[in-house]
Scaffold this motif. Sequence first.
Motif, short mmCIF file in Angstrom:
data_model
loop_
_atom_site.label_atom_id
_atom_site.label_comp_id
_atom_site.label_asym_id
_atom_site.label_seq_id
_atom_site.Cartn_x
_atom_site.Cartn_y
_atom_site.Cartn_z
N GLU A 57 0.82 -1.21 0.00
CA GLU A 57 0.00 0.00 0.00
C GLU A 57 0.85 1.27 0.00
OE1 GLU A 57 -3.21 0.32 2.70
OE2 GLU A 57 -3.94 -1.71 2.36
N LYS A 58 2.02 1.20 0.62
CA LYS A 58 2.89 2.39 0.63
C LYS A 58 3.33 2.75 -0.78
CE LYS A 58 4.72 1.90 5.34
NZ LYS A 58 5.96 1.73 6.17
N ARG B 189 0.24 4.15 -2.70
CA ARG B 189 -0.12 5.52 -2.29
C ARG B 189 0.97 6.52 -2.70
NH1 ARG B 189 -4.51 5.12 1.21
NH2 ARG B 189 -4.71 3.10 2.27
N ARG B 190 2.21 6.07 -2.74
CA ARG B 190 3.31 6.98 -3.09
C ARG B 190 3.24 7.42 -4.55
NH1 ARG B 190 9.21 7.62 -1.67
NH2 ARG B 190 10.18 8.40 -3.58
N CYS C 56 0.69 6.31 -7.10
CA CYS C 56 -0.55 6.25 -7.88
C CYS C 56 -1.54 7.34 -7.47
CB CYS C 56 -1.21 4.88 -7.73
SG CYS C 56 -0.16 3.51 -8.24
N ASN C 57 -2.14 7.96 -8.46
CA ASN C 57 -3.21 8.91 -8.20
C ASN C 57 -4.58 8.27 -8.43
OD1 ASN C 57 -2.07 9.16 -11.07
ND2 ASN C 57 -4.13 10.03 -11.31
N ASP D 65 -10.02 7.16 -7.13
CA ASP D 65 -8.70 7.52 -6.63
C ASP D 65 -8.12 6.34 -5.83
OD1 ASP D 65 -9.14 8.17 -3.49
OD2 ASP D 65 -10.91 8.74 -4.67
N ILE D 66 -6.82 6.33 -5.66
CA ILE D 66 -6.15 5.17 -5.07
C ILE D 66 -6.57 4.94 -3.62
CG2 ILE D 66 -4.11 6.48 -4.38
CD1 ILE D 66 -4.27 2.82 -5.63
N ASP D 67 -6.80 5.99 -2.86
CA ASP D 67 -7.20 5.82 -1.46
C ASP D 67 -8.56 5.13 -1.35
OD1 ASP D 67 -4.90 6.96 -0.35
OD2 ASP D 67 -5.71 8.99 -0.49
N LEU E 260 -8.20 1.40 -2.34
CA LEU E 260 -7.59 0.62 -1.26
C LEU E 260 -8.55 0.44 -0.10
CD1 LEU E 260 -3.96 2.05 -1.25
CD2 LEU E 260 -4.64 -0.29 -1.83
#
Length: 321
Positions: A221-222, A225-226, A228-229, A244-246, A249
């Motif tokens: 996930e790091k 999140r780092r 990917c938008n 969106d990636i958040d 996830l």
Amino acid sequence: MASTYEAAVTSGPIIEAKGLGVKFAVNRRRKRSLREMFIHGSKRDPNAEGSEFWPLRDVSFDVAKGDCVGIVGKNGTGKSTLLKMIAGVLIPDEGKVSVHGKVAPLLELRAGFNDNLTGRENVYLVGSLHGMPEKEIDARFDEIVDFAEIKPKFIDTPIRHYSSGMKVRLGFALISQLEHPIMLVDEVLAVGDKAFKRKSYEAIDRMLANDRTMVLVSHNEKDLRRFCNRGLYIKGGTLALDTDIDSALAAYNEDTRVEIEERKKKDAAKKKRAEEAEKKLEAEQRAATSDSAEGKPVDSAEKPEGGSADKPDGKDGGQAA
């Protein structure tokens, strides 16, 4: 100001997937692969008798230039299969994928290398297959080897003797030198020590800053999140969410939590049934042991006809022989 994700909607796509579906044979990797088509030609499909399933079906999405899209989902849901269709190494059975630009793929630990060739030979072979002129490879060769942290004594050794980490480092070092606008990366960032990961992250940051596009498959996930938008959540062979990636996830983690809870309940119920069955068996065994120790009464049906053989009839016993 429009977000990067909004830009993906308003600008022209560099990758277009429409109704993608791929069909596999249960008894083999695939019902009809490119290799089988080349070997068998028009002959009957050797896997035609096997049962089939669709690991991916009816998947549609667009990716804009400069986007970094993370593909999210549990193992076996078709994430790597989707990357292979984008790369053109797997032909979809349904739908179409259009890629408007050259692709630099890093899809597996072997990085497309030939195990029988040396590291040097593989760099020149794979680089030329991706369109790098020999003079350009000559100019960048030392930089590629230094980035990969391959010692000079190993660069002329067949890579079948390399560790998986060495292969990935060399593959990433080579692919990152390509000027192709699209990068496809499948889990390879999980390999390597902290120092190499830091170099890889910096290289990816530079590429994304130059408006290059990346599609990333990872369970980290790091990393997602780092870089990917945007996130594509693949669930049950279909595209469950494109956001969106958040948010992607969060949906994946919630589904995983629910699945784990359901599995725990099933395991607890199974354990309870096993314990009850064991207690019932122990009770039956104790009852059988108790009956054996106390002795059962003799069944009347087992007595000889006419009375007990130990007590002769009085009249008969008194008669003379």
